[in-house]
Design an enzyme around this catalytic site. Structure first.
Site, PDB file in Angstrom:
ATOM      1  CB  SER A  37      -0.932   0.002   1.211  1.00 27.70           C
ATOM      2  OG  SER A  37      -1.786  -1.109   1.175  1.00 27.70           O
ATOM      3  CG  HIS A  95      -2.180   3.820   3.379  1.00 31.95           C
ATOM      4  ND1 HIS A  95      -3.518   3.638   3.693  1.00 31.95           N
ATOM      5  CD2 HIS A  95      -1.696   2.589   3.088  1.00 31.95           C
ATOM      6  CE1 HIS A  95      -3.824   2.364   3.574  1.00 31.95           C
ATOM      7  NE2 HIS A  95      -2.734   1.705   3.222  1.00 31.95           N
TER       8      HIS A  95
END
Length: 329
Positions: free
Chosen positions: A185, A237
């Site tokens: 991610s 993230h």
């Protein structure tokens, strides 16, 4: 993304190959629209997808739930034998146990800092917690990565992917010291950040700037909001996004109009400098911020610092407690 202008404005210059009228010659050299855009064939992104799937299958073989799990619940999809999943109560994403992920290289602060296993900052990018996690990330990678690789080539996109994933791991390790973390991610958010930087640094070549900016910001906002749910590593993230954003100014600059076509355009339309001044300003600012960020982050990490001590509200960026869930469970 917004549509790019591929050809010179034919209405303003109907006899382009013969050259515009003299009164418009100065205007021609100040139009920084790309005439031709070389496209590469995408092979790195599909290779990453294949590698991630293969590593996940290897992880399931190593996990061997029927042999190694002796809990009350049975392994899920036991008919799969050795590659059956951990009980849904333990791993609802249809994947291996935390112990298996740690064995294969999951990110854990204790092992990185006190056991000197810094390689986990990279190895965790290639691991996924389950089928759901893997499919979501690989679909996103194909949708975003293939187009970027076609436009900028495998070298720049490969660097973006790995360095962004590394940046996400560093921030994750600084703030999530009691948990383990896996997944691509951070690297994927790096590609999103690079797309936003590419829009800014190549602003003059976009036909529909507002639509391009809105679509990218919407994607980022939705994914960051999802990252505030429990058991999602939003620090990876954020770290990946910031790393990719600054790298985008460094790696994804496009030459100004007249440079790529300097052998095809008449003299009055040629330019001597490859990049515009504002692009170079972005380049050096991004380079300085990126280097400083990595130096500070790595020094703090390997000195055993806890990022939450320097930012007592930052934990809300990773999880927001509600009446339905608690972030510390």
């Amino acid at each position: 993304m917004g549509n790019r202008d591929i050809e010179k404005n034919r209405e303003n210059y109907p006899n382009y190959h013969q050259g515009p009228p003299p009164q418009q010659q100065q205007q021609a050299s100040s139009n920084y629209v790309i005439v031709s855009d070389k496209r590469w064939k995408s092979w790195l992104v599909p290779l990453i997808v294949i590698a991630d799937i293969a590593i996940f299958i290897v992880g399931m073989v190593i996990n061997n739930c029927p042999k190694n799990y002796f809990g009350v619940d049975s392994c899920f999809a036991r008919f799969l034998g050795r590659v059956s999943f951990q009980p849904l109560r333990e791993n609802p994403l249809l994947g291996p146990s935390s112990a298996t992920l740690l064995k294969m290289g999951a990110l854990q602060w204790e092992r990185v800092v006190n056991q000197h296993q810094g390689w986990r900052l990279i190895s965790c990018i290639w691991l996924h917690a389950g089928v759901v996690h893997l499919v979501a990330n690989m679909v996103t990678l194909v949708l975003i990565g293939v187009r970027l690789e076609q436009q900028f080539g495998f070298v720049r996109i490969g660097i973006l992917y790995l360095v962004s994933g590394f940046g996400g791991s560093v921030l994750s390790a600084l703030f999530l010291q009691r948990n383990i973390s896996v997944g691509a991610s951070g690297a994927l958010f790096g590609l999103l950040g690079a797309m936003l930087a590419e829009l800014f640094t190549n602003w003059t070549i976009y036909a529909n700037k507002a639509a391009a900016l809105f679509s990218i910001l919407l994607m980022v906002a939705i994914n960051l909001a999802i990252g505030m749910l429990p058991h999602v590593d939003n620090f990876a993230h954020i770290g990946g996004f910031l790393t990719g954003f600054f790298l985008g100014f460094i790696l994804l600059m496009r030459p100004r109009f007249g440079w790529l076509e300097r052998h095809q355009l008449p003299d009055y339309a040629r330019v001597k400098t490859k990049y515009l001044p504002y692009q170079m300003v972005f380049y050096f600012i991004a380079l300085a911020v990126l280097v400083a960020g990595f130096v500070v982050g790595l020094v703090m990490l390997f000195k055993g610092k806890n990022g939450n001590d320097s930012c007592n509200w930052c934990h809300y960026l990773d999880c927001v407690p509600t009446s339905r869930w608690q972030c510390d469970t």
